[in-house]
Write an enzyme that holds these catalytic residues in place. Structure first.
Site, PDB file in Angstrom:
ATOM      1  N   GLY A 235       4.029  -2.376   0.428  1.00 35.32           N
ATOM      2  CA  GLY A 235       4.097  -1.244   0.297  1.00 35.32           C
ATOM      3  C   GLY A 235       2.421  -0.973   0.671  1.00 35.32           C
ATOM      4  O   GLY A 235       1.787  -1.650   0.273  1.00 35.32           O
TER       5      GLY A 235
ATOM      6  N   GLN B 299      -6.088   1.597  -0.491  1.00 34.74           N
ATOM      7  CA  GLN B 299      -6.447  -0.380  -0.059  1.00 34.74           C
ATOM      8  C   GLN B 299      -6.995   0.070   1.055  1.00 34.74           C
ATOM      9  O   GLN B 299      -6.845  -1.539   1.829  1.00 34.74           O
ATOM     10  CB  GLN B 299      -5.074  -1.285   0.325  1.00 34.74           C
ATOM     11  CG  GLN B 299      -4.853  -1.124  -2.046  1.00 34.74           C
ATOM     12  CD  GLN B 299      -3.394  -1.558  -1.511  1.00 34.74           C
ATOM     13  OE1 GLN B 299      -2.228  -1.385  -1.906  1.00 34.74           O
ATOM     14  NE2 GLN B 299      -2.997  -2.928  -1.493  1.00 34.74           N
TER      15      GLN B 299
ATOM     16  N   HIS C 254      -1.696   2.110  -8.126  1.00 37.85           N
ATOM     17  CA  HIS C 254      -3.527   1.619  -7.095  1.00 37.85           C
ATOM     18  C   HIS C 254      -4.158   2.999  -6.957  1.00 37.85           C
ATOM     19  O   HIS C 254      -5.178   3.214  -6.771  1.00 37.85           O
ATOM     20  CB  HIS C 254      -3.360   1.517  -5.893  1.00 37.85           C
ATOM     21  CG  HIS C 254      -2.601   0.127  -5.042  1.00 37.85           C
ATOM     22  ND1 HIS C 254      -4.060  -1.255  -5.446  1.00 37.85           N
ATOM     23  CD2 HIS C 254      -2.020  -0.776  -4.914  1.00 37.85           C
ATOM     24  CE1 HIS C 254      -3.861  -2.439  -5.666  1.00 37.85           C
ATOM     25  NE2 HIS C 254      -2.334  -2.095  -4.997  1.00 37.85           N
TER      26      HIS C 254
ATOM     27  N   CYS D 162      -0.224  -8.905  -4.213  1.00 37.33           N
ATOM     28  CA  CYS D 162      -0.431  -7.382  -3.923  1.00 37.33           C
ATOM     29  C   CYS D 162      -0.983  -8.075  -2.297  1.00 37.33           C
ATOM     30  O   CYS D 162      -1.862  -9.328  -2.810  1.00 37.33           O
ATOM     31  CB  CYS D 162      -1.442  -7.345  -5.097  1.00 37.33           C
ATOM     32  SG  CYS D 162      -2.326  -5.797  -4.543  1.00 37.33           S
ATOM     33  N   LEU D 163      -1.254  -7.263  -1.558  1.00 35.09           N
ATOM     34  CA  LEU D 163      -2.246  -7.162  -0.554  1.00 35.09           C
ATOM     35  C   LEU D 163      -3.653  -7.753  -0.706  1.00 35.09           C
ATOM     36  O   LEU D 163      -4.392  -8.095  -0.132  1.00 35.09           O
ATOM     37  CB  LEU D 163      -2.092  -6.588   0.588  1.00 35.09           C
ATOM     38  CG  LEU D 163      -0.463  -6.368   1.408  1.00 35.09           C
ATOM     39  CD1 LEU D 163      -0.254  -5.239   2.353  1.00 35.09           C
ATOM     40  CD2 LEU D 163       0.053  -8.419   1.701  1.00 35.09           C
TER      41      LEU D 163
ATOM     42  N   GLU E   6       2.440   0.828  -6.088  1.00 34.89           N
ATOM     43  CA  GLU E   6       1.233   1.888  -5.465  1.00 34.89           C
ATOM     44  C   GLU E   6       0.377   2.775  -6.184  1.00 34.89           C
ATOM     45  O   GLU E   6      -0.252   2.899  -6.222  1.00 34.89           O
ATOM     46  CB  GLU E   6       2.333   1.516  -4.048  1.00 34.89           C
ATOM     47  CG  GLU E   6       2.761   1.352  -3.020  1.00 34.89           C
ATOM     48  CD  GLU E   6       2.047   0.340  -2.729  1.00 34.89           C
ATOM     49  OE1 GLU E   6       0.424   0.428  -2.804  1.00 34.89           O
ATOM     50  OE2 GLU E   6       2.212  -0.695  -2.658  1.00 34.89           O
TER      51      GLU E   6
HETATM   52  O1  GNR Z   1       3.600  -6.644   0.074  1.00 33.43           O
HETATM   53  C1  GNR Z   1       3.871  -5.993  -1.642  1.00 33.43           C
HETATM   54  N1  GNR Z   1       4.756  -7.060  -2.125  1.00 33.43           N
HETATM   55  C2  GNR Z   1       5.368  -6.941  -3.243  1.00 33.43           C
HETATM   56  C3  GNR Z   1       5.878  -7.374  -4.379  1.00 33.43           C
HETATM   57  C4  GNR Z   1       6.069  -7.225  -5.463  1.00 33.43           C
HETATM   58  C5  GNR Z   1       5.842  -5.945  -6.397  1.00 33.43           C
HETATM   59  C6  GNR Z   1       5.000  -5.007  -5.441  1.00 33.43           C
HETATM   60  C7  GNR Z   1       4.852  -5.566  -4.112  1.00 33.43           C
HETATM   61  S1  GNR Z   1       3.579  -3.807  -3.737  1.00 33.43           S
HETATM   62  C8  GNR Z   1       3.024  -5.332  -2.575  1.00 33.43           C
HETATM   63  C9  GNR Z   1       2.444  -4.875  -0.941  1.00 33.43           C
HETATM   64  C10 GNR Z   1       1.096  -4.133  -1.952  1.00 33.43           C
HETATM   65  O2  GNR Z   1      -0.596  -4.706  -2.573  1.00 33.43           O
HETATM   66  N2  GNR Z   1       0.611  -2.828  -1.701  1.00 33.43           N
HETATM   67  O3  GNR Z   1      -0.363  -1.936  -2.599  1.00 33.43           O
HETATM   68 NI    NI Z   2      -0.814  -3.785  -4.389  1.00 34.16          NI
END
Ligand code: GNR
Ligand code: NI
Length: 172
Positions: free
Chosen positions: A46, A51, A140, A94-95, A137
């Site tokens: 996601g 972001q 965010h 989270c990225l 998301e």
């Molecule tokens: O890639 C992502 N994996 C994930 C794993 C568990 C719960 C939420 C996520 S979202 C994350 C990508 C991201 O940071 N999206 O904002």
């Molecule tokens: Ni995230």
């Protein structure tokens, strides 16, 4: 298409509250295409526009497995209208918080309204990983990160380490 750069915490831009999109036009669609490409390349399941520095209510999601065809989902101005009573815990990443994970409880299923890639109103019932990812998301879009659910002590520890890691990268 273009790969956009993903902002990592701590960064004030991740705390900005995103605003609704007024018109779903070609500029928005081009940006969503770039978001999707950025998300796949990361790789992540996601991505929210904030972001990559754009505080608009835009999300891309794809929770298909590696052995399945891609199943991209574009969510514009999403609104959750129903949460299940059932709560599940899942280890979230989270990225924008690279290399950190935390077990978080969230409603297992949600119903949401959103505009699709063509600007048409849609309703979706999501459960499991899809529901998890969409809730993450949508946090965010409110300027919220998963560390905001943790204690101030744990959050401070993670954010200080990320800050230090970045400062070492910059000076290297
Ligand atoms: O890639 C992502 N994996 C994930 C794993 C568990 C719960 C939420 C996520 S979202 C994350 C990508 C991201 O940071 N999206 O904002
Ligand atoms: Ni995230």
């Amino acid at each position: 298409m273009a790969i956009l750069s993903i902002i990592t915490a701590p960064d004030r831009r991740l705390k900005v509250k995103s605003k609704p999109v007024e018109t779903v036009d070609d500029d928005i669609r081009r940006f969503l295409d770039d978001m999707l490409e950025t998300m796949y390349q990361a790789p992540g399941i996601g991505l929210s526009a904030v972001q990559v520095g754009v505080a608009k209510n835009l999300i891309t999601v794809d929770v298909s497995r590696d052995d399945e065809d891609n199943a991209p989902l574009f969510l514009i101005n999403p609104e959750i209208v129903e949460y299940s009573e059932q709560i599940e815990t899942y280890n979230e990443g989270c990225l924008s918080l690279p290399e950190y994970f935390a077990d978080l409880p969230r409603p297992e299923a949600i119903t949401l309204n959103y505009l699709d890639y063509d600007g048409a109103q849609q309703q979706l019932q999501a459960e499991g990983l899809l529901s998890r990812c969409i809730q993450h998301e949508m946090d965010h879009l409110k300027g919220k990160l998963f560390v905001d659910y943790l204690s101030a002590v744990k959050r401070g520890m993670i954010l200080r380490k990320l800050d230090k890691a970045r400062r070492q990268k910059v000076s290297a």
